[in-house]
Every structure is written in structure tokens, then in C-alpha cells.
Design an enzyme around this catalytic site. Structure first.
Site, PDB file in Angstrom:
ATOM      1  N   LYS A  42       0.825  -1.201   0.000  1.00  0.00           N
ATOM      2  CA  LYS A  42       0.000   0.000   0.000  1.00  0.00           C
ATOM      3  C   LYS A  42       0.859   1.251   0.000  1.00  0.00           C
ATOM      4  CE  LYS A  42      -2.995  -2.408   3.205  1.00  0.00           C
ATOM      5  NZ  LYS A  42      -3.472  -2.404   4.613  1.00  0.00           N
ATOM      6  N   GLY A  43       2.143   1.075   0.321  1.00  0.00           N
ATOM      7  CA  GLY A  43       3.003   2.223   0.590  1.00  0.00           C
ATOM      8  C   GLY A  43       3.112   3.230  -0.539  1.00  0.00           C
ATOM      9  N   GLU A  98       7.649   2.545  -6.225  1.00  0.00           N
ATOM     10  CA  GLU A  98       7.826   2.007  -4.868  1.00  0.00           C
ATOM     11  C   GLU A  98       7.956   3.168  -3.886  1.00  0.00           C
ATOM     12  OE1 GLU A  98       7.300   0.114  -2.682  1.00  0.00           O
ATOM     13  OE2 GLU A  98       8.534  -1.667  -2.611  1.00  0.00           O
ATOM     14  N   ASP A  99       7.538   2.929  -2.659  1.00  0.00           N
ATOM     15  CA  ASP A  99       7.642   3.994  -1.656  1.00  0.00           C
ATOM     16  C   ASP A  99       9.083   4.161  -1.188  1.00  0.00           C
ATOM     17  OD1 ASP A  99       7.658   1.503  -0.353  1.00  0.00           O
ATOM     18  OD2 ASP A  99       6.185   2.057   1.168  1.00  0.00           O
ATOM     19  N   ASP A 102      14.774  -0.246   0.982  1.00  0.00           N
ATOM     20  CA  ASP A 102      15.520  -0.432   2.232  1.00  0.00           C
ATOM     21  C   ASP A 102      16.602  -1.480   1.952  1.00  0.00           C
ATOM     22  OD1 ASP A 102      15.979  -0.103   5.015  1.00  0.00           O
ATOM     23  OD2 ASP A 102      14.663  -1.758   5.504  1.00  0.00           O
ATOM     24  N   LYS A 130      17.302   4.191   1.088  1.00  0.00           N
ATOM     25  CA  LYS A 130      18.252   4.145   2.208  1.00  0.00           C
ATOM     26  C   LYS A 130      19.470   3.357   1.739  1.00  0.00           C
ATOM     27  CE  LYS A 130      14.654   3.459   5.725  1.00  0.00           C
ATOM     28  NZ  LYS A 130      14.251   2.524   6.800  1.00  0.00           N
ATOM     29  N   PHE A 151      13.843   4.839  10.542  1.00  0.00           N
ATOM     30  CA  PHE A 151      12.514   4.358  10.172  1.00  0.00           C
ATOM     31  C   PHE A 151      11.587   5.559   9.984  1.00  0.00           C
ATOM     32  CE2 PHE A 151       8.452   2.290  10.252  1.00  0.00           C
ATOM     33  CZ  PHE A 151       8.712   1.173   9.480  1.00  0.00           C
ATOM     34  N   VAL A 152      11.062   5.688   8.783  1.00  0.00           N
ATOM     35  CA  VAL A 152      10.250   6.860   8.458  1.00  0.00           C
ATOM     36  C   VAL A 152       8.810   6.464   8.146  1.00  0.00           C
ATOM     37  CG1 VAL A 152      12.190   8.240   7.624  1.00  0.00           C
ATOM     38  CG2 VAL A 152      10.994   6.739   6.025  1.00  0.00           C
ATOM     39  N   ASP A 158       3.985   3.387   6.416  1.00  0.00           N
ATOM     40  CA  ASP A 158       3.332   3.103   7.686  1.00  0.00           C
ATOM     41  C   ASP A 158       4.276   2.476   8.691  1.00  0.00           C
ATOM     42  OD1 ASP A 158       3.611   0.514   6.355  1.00  0.00           O
ATOM     43  OD2 ASP A 158       2.279  -0.252   7.903  1.00  0.00           O
TER      44      ASP A 158
END
Ligand code: IMP
Ligand code: MG
Length: 178
Positions: A42-43, A98-99, A102, A130, A151-152, A158
Site C-alpha cells: 500500500k506504501g 515504490e515507496d 531499504d 536508504k 525508520f520513516v 506506515d
């Protein structure tokens, strides 16, 4: 600022300004290609819905949903497809939205999966990256912002399904997720 946040990392006006720049880059490469834009739920939903409205050329939109086995703040790279694409991407140009990248494992899985459908090309447009956290050699073709290894949340991202609706990117206080 939301009380669970330590800081605002990227305020709303910087997000919107960067999206306009990304939209211009996309236009210069895809204006005559009618790409299939695939958002990863959902990001990426909020990022996708903002950026596609800045594209003044034909596109098609689809979504994928994955579940990744890991803790709530770390993905393992073991991924299961919960919602597949509906559009046939054979001989199409594909842009994955993509959000955040990582470890990069989720995106690597998605790219490998999409390539099995023989698209003409697959590129990646990610809002955040990141680089210190990468565990795979991933290429991001269109990147919003490189960020520190924190962590954002917000603007689609979310923690435990919360904070997605914040209009900015914020750093979550450690005590909230530890
Ligand atoms: P990766 O497979 O480790 O690259 O993880 C990517 C996915 O993990 C992203 O699509 C997010 O859903 C989630 N994720 C990674 N870092 C963060 C973060 O800082 N905040 C929120 N979600 C994150
Ligand atoms: Mg995600």
C-alpha cells in the site's frame, strides 16, 4: 507535527517540488511510449496518485500487493504475491513505483517477477532510498530522495498500518517501535 515523530524529514512542499522534477524526467523518456505504471501497495499509493497527475502523456496504471515475511520494521526478502497485475505487460514499457528501498530485496523480487512476462523494459521510480541498508545491487532509475538509515512514516509509509495519511515524511520516535 504528529506527537509520535522525532522530526519532519521531508516537508510537503519539498515532496511536491521533487515530484514535479521526477515527472519531467519521466516525460522525457516515456512521452511516446504509453508505459504501464505499477504501484506497489500500500506504501506507494499516495506517491503514485500524486505523480501520475503530473504526467501529461498517456499511461496505464496497475497495482501489485505483496506480503513480505519479516518483522514490522525489516523485510526478509521472502515475498508472496497477494495481488497480481491485471494488464498484460508483454512488449510494454513498465515503470515500478515504490515507496522506499531499504534492503532492496522486495524490489529485486518484483523486477525478477515482472521480467518473466517479457516487457520491453522495466524501470524503477522510488520516492525514498536508504543506500546504507541495501543488501542487493539494485538500480533506481528515478529517485525522489536519498535518506539516512532511520525508520520513516507518512505520505503512504506506515508503521503497523498507521501514519500513512500524514502529508509529509517524518522520522518515527524509537520508543514507538522498540
Ligand atoms: P526492502 O525489501 O527491505 O527494501 O523493504 C521495502 C519495504 O519495506 C518498503 O516497500 C516498505 O513497505 C517497508 N519499509 C522499509 N523501510 C521502511 C521505513 O523506513 N518506513 C516504512 N516502511 C519501510
Ligand atoms: Mg511497501
Amino acid at each position: 507535527m504528529h506527537p509520535d515523530l522525532k522530526d519532519i524529514l521531508i516537508p510537503e512542499h519539498r515532496l511536491q517540488k521533487r515530484l514535479q522534477e521526477l515527472a519531467l524526467q519521466l516525460k522525457s523518456n516515456y512521452a511516446d511510449k504509453e508505459p504501464v505504471i505499477i504501484g506497489i501497495l500500500k506504501g506507494a499509493a499516495i506517491f503514485l496518485s500524486d505523480i501520475v497527475r503530473l504526467l501529461d502523456f498517456p499511461v496505464q496504471i496497475d497495482f501489485m500487493a505483496l506480503s513480505s515475511y519479516g518483522t514490522s520494521t525489516k523485510s526478509s526478502g521472502v515475498v508472496k504475491i497477494r495481488k497480481d497485475i491485471d494488464i498484460d505487460i508483454l512488449n510494454r514499457h513498465v515503470i515500478v513505483i515504490e515507496d522506499i528501498v531499504d534492503s532492496g530485496l522486495t524490489l529485486q523480487y518484483i523486477i525478477d517477477y515482472l521480467k518473466k512476462h517479457h516487457p520491453l523494459s522495466v524501470s524503477v521510480c522510488a520516492l525514498l532510498d536508504k543506500p546504507e541498508a541495501h543488501k542487493t545491487d539494485i538500480r533506481i532509475d528515478y529517485l525522489g530522495f536519498e535518506i539516512e538509515n532511520a525508520f520513516v512514516v507518512g505520505y503512504g509509509l506506515d508503521y503497523s498500518e498507521r501514519y500513512r495519511n500524514l502529508p509529509y515524511i517524518g522520522i518515527l520516535k524509537k520508543e514507538i517501535y522498540t
